[in-house]
Design a protein around this motif. Structure first.
Motif, PDB file in Angstrom:
ATOM      1  N   HIS A   1      43.844  38.029  24.281  1.00 33.92           N
ATOM      2  CA  HIS A   1      42.780  38.936  24.015  1.00 33.92           C
ATOM      3  C   HIS A   1      43.093  40.097  24.904  1.00 33.92           C
ATOM      4  O   HIS A   1      43.307  40.228  26.185  1.00 33.92           O
ATOM      5  CB  HIS A   1      41.508  38.030  24.794  1.00 33.92           C
ATOM      6  N   ILE A   2      42.733  41.285  24.062  1.00 34.45           N
ATOM      7  CA  ILE A   2      43.004  42.510  24.878  1.00 34.45           C
ATOM      8  C   ILE A   2      41.699  43.215  25.101  1.00 34.45           C
ATOM      9  O   ILE A   2      40.925  43.160  24.215  1.00 34.45           O
ATOM     10  CB  ILE A   2      43.682  43.600  23.512  1.00 34.45           C
ATOM     11  N   VAL A   3      41.384  43.414  26.241  1.00 37.20           N
ATOM     12  CA  VAL A   3      40.143  43.738  26.931  1.00 37.20           C
ATOM     13  C   VAL A   3      40.144  45.046  27.626  1.00 37.20           C
ATOM     14  O   VAL A   3      40.856  45.348  28.712  1.00 37.20           O
ATOM     15  CB  VAL A   3      39.550  42.554  27.888  1.00 37.20           C
ATOM     16  N   THR A   4      39.106  45.940  27.100  1.00 34.36           N
ATOM     17  CA  THR A   4      38.877  47.254  27.980  1.00 34.36           C
ATOM     18  C   THR A   4      37.437  47.304  27.932  1.00 34.36           C
ATOM     19  O   THR A   4      36.579  47.361  27.321  1.00 34.36           O
ATOM     20  CB  THR A   4      39.379  48.590  27.203  1.00 34.36           C
ATOM     21  N   ASP A   5      37.014  47.054  29.345  1.00 33.42           N
ATOM     22  CA  ASP A   5      35.522  47.184  29.742  1.00 33.42           C
ATOM     23  C   ASP A   5      35.022  48.626  29.237  1.00 33.42           C
ATOM     24  O   ASP A   5      35.558  49.736  29.995  1.00 33.42           O
ATOM     25  CB  ASP A   5      35.442  46.902  31.062  1.00 33.42           C
ATOM     26  N   PRO A   6      34.175  48.772  28.405  1.00 30.30           N
ATOM     27  CA  PRO A   6      33.594  50.170  28.192  1.00 30.30           C
ATOM     28  C   PRO A   6      32.991  50.858  29.344  1.00 30.30           C
ATOM     29  O   PRO A   6      32.722  52.036  29.630  1.00 30.30           O
ATOM     30  CB  PRO A   6      32.379  49.699  27.273  1.00 30.30           C
TER      31      PRO A   6
END
Length: 211
Positions: A75-80
């Motif tokens: 899961h690739i996660v970038t918090d906006p």
């Protein structure tokens, strides 16, 4: 096409020499020309293991990696609210890699590679014709635990080869509709290159300048 919506636009990040692939996988520019196979051609698709970087929300920096049998692998996660960091998590939620976005992005892969500038990890060759693989366009070298690999555009793919003692095909990136596909040989998986190739693929294709 808007480069921000073209995952392959981030390949070279060198102005007019950048490589673009359209939705139909055709080369949008003839800048690179035709490349010969290095050493031997890739094996048949039936001999490759395929992973899909997909479910962009809204882009590849917030997406999922799906492996064989439709199992979620990463899961690739970038918090906006904090887009400075992109975290790669395995199916159990454990962080396996981190990219820190700044003027010179940094990459860290757990148990594989300590934090290093992305441009040093995926170094753009100054002139592919002078590179080890004797290519007719620019490539990127990648070093992992003392071993050296080469990513190079070839037809509708970006192929990865080992370089020591001789080039051997190990993996390739290609683009489908709303997804990027990573095909790997069993040798690449046995060498522990799966996570490395996935992270390198995202870094190279996210559209951000890493040079």
């Amino acid at each position: 096409m808007d480069a921000s919506h073209n995952p392959f636009s981030g390949w070279a990040q060198v102005g007019s020499e950048s490589s673009f692939l359209r939705d139909n996988n055709a080369i949008a520019s003839s800048t690179f020309g035709a490349l010969p196979y290095v050493n031997s051609p890739p094996p048949p698709a039936s001999d490759l293991v395929t992973f899909y970087i997909t479910s962009y929300d809204p882009d590849i920096l917030s997406s999922k990696v799906i492996g064989p049998n439709q199992h979620r692998y990463l899961h690739i996660v970038t918090d906006p609210n904090n887009p400075r960091y992109t975290v790669f998590q395995n199916a159990h939620g454990k962080s396996v890699a981190l990219v820190e976005w700044q003027s010179r992005p940094l990459v860290e892969i757990r148990d594989v590679m300590s934090k290093i500038p992305a441009r040093d990890w995926l170094r753009l060759t100054p002139d592919g014709r002078k590179s080890y693989l004797r290519l007719v366009n620019r490539a990127r070298t990648m070093r992992i635990q003392g071993a050296r690999y080469m990513w190079t555009p070839q037809g509708t793919y970006i192929n990865m080869y080992s370089t020591d003692p001789a080039p051997v095909f190990l993996a390739r990136l290609s683009r489908g509709h709303g997804t990027i596909m990573l095909d790997l040989t069993n040798q690449a998986i046995q060498l522990g290159l799966l996570d490395v190739c996935l992270i390198a693929g995202v870094v190279m294709q996210c559209g951000k300048n890493i040079d």
